[in-house]
Write a protein that holds these residues in place. Structure first.
Motif, PDB file in Angstrom:
ATOM      1  N   GLY A 179      -8.439 -42.766  17.404  1.00 31.95           N
ATOM      2  CA  GLY A 179      -9.814 -43.157  17.080  1.00 31.95           C
ATOM      3  C   GLY A 179     -10.572 -42.130  16.264  1.00 31.95           C
ATOM      4  N   LYS A 180      -9.863 -41.151  15.742  1.00 32.81           N
ATOM      5  CA  LYS A 180     -10.477 -40.053  14.981  1.00 32.81           C
ATOM      6  C   LYS A 180     -11.347 -40.537  13.825  1.00 32.81           C
ATOM      7  N   TYR A 181     -10.954 -41.653  13.203  1.00 33.39           N
ATOM      8  CA  TYR A 181     -11.641 -42.102  11.994  1.00 33.39           C
ATOM      9  C   TYR A 181     -12.678 -43.201  12.244  1.00 33.39           C
ATOM     10  N   LEU A 182     -12.854 -43.602  13.485  1.00 24.15           N
ATOM     11  CA  LEU A 182     -13.755 -44.715  13.764  1.00 24.15           C
ATOM     12  C   LEU A 182     -15.213 -44.395  13.493  1.00 24.15           C
ATOM     13  N   ARG A 183     -15.613 -43.149  13.608  1.00 24.90           N
ATOM     14  CA  ARG A 183     -17.001 -42.779  13.353  1.00 24.90           C
ATOM     15  C   ARG A 183     -17.195 -42.224  11.956  1.00 24.90           C
ATOM     16  N   SER A 184     -16.148 -42.256  11.141  1.00 25.46           N
ATOM     17  CA  SER A 184     -16.245 -41.769   9.769  1.00 25.46           C
ATOM     18  C   SER A 184     -16.471 -42.943   8.818  1.00 25.46           C
ATOM     19  N   GLU A 185     -17.233 -42.731   7.755  1.00 31.90           N
ATOM     20  CA  GLU A 185     -17.449 -43.756   6.756  1.00 31.90           C
ATOM     21  C   GLU A 185     -16.131 -44.092   6.062  1.00 31.90           C
ATOM     22  N   SER A 186     -15.866 -45.383   5.905  1.00 32.16           N
ATOM     23  CA  SER A 186     -14.653 -45.807   5.199  1.00 32.16           C
ATOM     24  C   SER A 186     -14.933 -47.149   4.527  1.00 32.16           C
ATOM     25  N   LYS A 187     -14.328 -47.348   3.359  1.00 37.78           N
ATOM     26  CA  LYS A 187     -14.520 -48.590   2.614  1.00 37.78           C
ATOM     27  C   LYS A 187     -13.509 -48.666   1.478  1.00 37.78           C
ATOM     28  N   SER A 188     -13.529 -49.770   0.745  1.00 33.48           N
ATOM     29  CA  SER A 188     -12.788 -49.932  -0.513  1.00 33.48           C
ATOM     30  C   SER A 188     -11.284 -49.770  -0.344  1.00 33.48           C
ATOM     31  N   GLY A 189     -10.652 -50.734   0.309  1.00 33.83           N
ATOM     32  CA  GLY A 189      -9.215 -50.683   0.549  1.00 33.83           C
ATOM     33  C   GLY A 189      -8.417 -51.442  -0.487  1.00 33.83           C
ATOM     34  N   ALA A 190      -7.694 -50.714  -1.346  1.00 33.90           N
ATOM     35  CA  ALA A 190      -6.880 -51.308  -2.414  1.00 33.90           C
ATOM     36  C   ALA A 190      -5.409 -51.180  -2.036  1.00 33.90           C
ATOM     37  N   ILE A 191      -4.824 -52.265  -1.538  1.00 33.07           N
ATOM     38  CA  ILE A 191      -3.453 -52.246  -1.039  1.00 33.07           C
ATOM     39  C   ILE A 191      -2.458 -52.297  -2.199  1.00 33.07           C
ATOM     40  N   LEU A 192      -1.454 -51.433  -2.156  1.00 32.85           N
ATOM     41  CA  LEU A 192      -0.419 -51.396  -3.178  1.00 32.85           C
ATOM     42  C   LEU A 192       0.387 -52.692  -3.158  1.00 32.85           C
ATOM     43  N   SER A 193       0.522 -53.318  -4.327  1.00 36.41           N
ATOM     44  CA  SER A 193       1.135 -54.637  -4.426  1.00 36.41           C
ATOM     45  C   SER A 193       2.008 -54.745  -5.668  1.00 36.41           C
ATOM     46  N   ARG A 194       2.833 -55.773  -5.693  1.00 33.55           N
ATOM     47  CA  ARG A 194       3.613 -56.107  -6.881  1.00 33.55           C
ATOM     48  C   ARG A 194       3.133 -57.442  -7.421  1.00 33.55           C
ATOM     49  N   VAL A 195       3.432 -57.687  -8.669  1.00 32.14           N
ATOM     50  CA  VAL A 195       3.045 -58.941  -9.310  1.00 32.14           C
ATOM     51  C   VAL A 195       4.250 -59.876  -9.323  1.00 32.14           C
ATOM     52  N   ALA A 196       4.094 -61.062  -8.785  1.00 34.73           N
ATOM     53  CA  ALA A 196       5.152 -62.072  -8.785  1.00 34.73           C
ATOM     54  C   ALA A 196       4.570 -63.354  -9.362  1.00 34.73           C
ATOM     55  N   GLY A 197       4.779 -63.576 -10.658  1.00 34.04           N
ATOM     56  CA  GLY A 197       4.142 -64.709 -11.305  1.00 34.04           C
ATOM     57  C   GLY A 197       2.640 -64.489 -11.346  1.00 34.04           C
ATOM     58  N   GLU A 198       1.901 -65.361 -10.663  1.00 36.08           N
ATOM     59  CA  GLU A 198       0.452 -65.209 -10.580  1.00 36.08           C
ATOM     60  C   GLU A 198      -0.003 -64.761  -9.194  1.00 36.08           C
ATOM     61  N   ARG A 199       0.955 -64.284  -8.401  1.00 30.88           N
ATOM     62  CA  ARG A 199       0.620 -63.782  -7.061  1.00 30.88           C
ATOM     63  C   ARG A 199       0.622 -62.262  -7.042  1.00 30.88           C
ATOM     64  N   ILE A 200      -0.265 -61.707  -6.247  1.00 29.41           N
ATOM     65  CA  ILE A 200      -0.326 -60.268  -5.999  1.00 29.41           C
ATOM     66  C   ILE A 200       0.117 -60.053  -4.557  1.00 29.41           C
TER      67      ILE A 200
END
Length: 355
Positions: A179-200
């Motif tokens: 729970g170390k990070y629960l009281r810390s500000e966090s935002k903007s999650g960009a998950i690493l992905s691959r492109v498959a046709g028109e899907r991410i």
């Protein structure tokens, strides 16, 4: 209608384009902004048990997917309640769809919002903000968003099979480091992905999923299931810094992860939002990380690839100007970049790669 994009305009010189970068993008003439506030939309809010004009004040900062031949936007909408200042309203996520990527039809009610559920303490009264979205291999939509209780902004995760019915899984770092990070500000999650046709599609590197997150510095986290995330730490036990602001220029104030990071032949491309310490305006840059080591920075743009140049990008809640990028999708042979303008509207820019 999309065919007209080739004749669209970018009246300002494009930055130097490195081979690994996405773009250059143009802002299509005559369509921007593509979403603006609507004072006629009504929704009964569980917070007050009353009908509210849920998107009357602002519509901005969208996520996007391509589904069944259409672009669908999950966009942040603010009502006019609370103080007239940034962060003082209640945010909900609306859903809009388009057959050409430019002209959108909205649903009358939000699809994700602060409710009388287990996330009430994290989402009341500020709501749910700034989504990014990818798919799992099995087709489930994985949404990262900010929970805002007007105390601590927290990065959270929700899932859906149809983009309308959502399951909230709570703060992304709830189980990390006791729970170390629960009281810390966090935002903007960009998950690493691959492109498959028109899907991410979220993709693993070295057996784990990775996510770029945070502001004013971009950090990293890993996951085994796309729901529970653990920040990558340095030797001092602090969240590892993947990308930081630079002393001068367009990203001298802060950096913040944009759309989902994309695995390409050249490496991992991260589009990031950048604040200028001199002007306090928001533009966007691009960074390249090692495809086998998401922690290792390989290259970085010297200038912004999109910046506030138009009136609609400088009028609204944030008059210093914003082109705040959060969504990038391939659609009908082009790449569509969706962004928030002045914390008030949604804009689009388009790139057609060479064959």
């Amino acid at each position: 209608m999309v065919a007209g994009i080739a004749g669209a305009l970018l009246l300002h010189p494009a930055p130097q384009q490195q081979r690994w970068m996405f773009g250059p993008f143009t802002k299509p003439a005559g369509v921007n902004p593509i979403l603006t506030p609507d004072s006629t939309s009504r929704f009964r809010s569980p917070m007050t048990d009353s009908v509210v004009a849920w998107e009357a004040y602002a519509t901005f900062n969208p996520a996007a997917v391509v589904r069944n031949g259409k672009v669908l936007l999950l966009y942040r909408a603010e009502d006019a309640s609370g103080e007239r200042q940034i962060g003082g309203h209640t945010s909900r996520l609306g859903l809009a769809e388009s057959s050409d990527g430019l002209h959108f039809t909205r649903r009358p009610a939000p699809v994700l919002y602060p409710d009388t559920d287990a996330q009430r303490q994290n989402e009341w009264p500020g709501g749910v903000e700034d989504p990014r979205i990818v798919q799992s291999e099995g087709g489930t939509y994985i949404l990262t968003y900010t929970q805002w209780n007007r105390d601590v902004p927290r990065l959270a995760v929700a899932t859906s099979r149809d983009l309308t019915t959502w399951v909230k899984h709570g703060p992304a770092f709830a189980r990390a480091a006791g729970g170390k990070y629960l009281r810390s500000e966090s935002k903007s999650g960009a998950i690493l992905s691959r492109v498959a046709g028109e899907r991410i599609i979220a993709t693993r590197v070295k057996g784990k999923y990775w996510m770029y997150w945070g502001v004013p510095t971009i950090r990293l986290a890993t996951s085994d299931n796309l729901l529970d995330w653990t920040p990558v730490e340095d030797s001092a036990g602090q969240a590892f810094r993947a990308l930081s602001a630079r002393p001068r220029g367009f990203d001298s104030w802060l950096v913040e992860a944009g759309p989902p990071a994309l695995l390409t032949a050249a490496g991992i491309v991260v589009l990031y939002n950048a604040g200028d310490s001199a002007t306090r305006s928001y533009s966007a840059g691009q960074a390249l990380f090692d495809r086998n080591d998401p922690r290792r920075l390989v290259a970085r743009s010297d200038s912004a690839f999109i910046r506030p140049t138009e009136i609609y990008e400088r009028t609204g809640q944030y008059t210093a100007g914003t082109t705040f990028v959060e969504a990038l999708v391939p659609f009908k042979g082009r790449w569509f970049l969706y962004y928030g303008t002045a914390d008030s509207r949604v804009g689009v820019a388009v790139w057609r790669p060479r064959p």
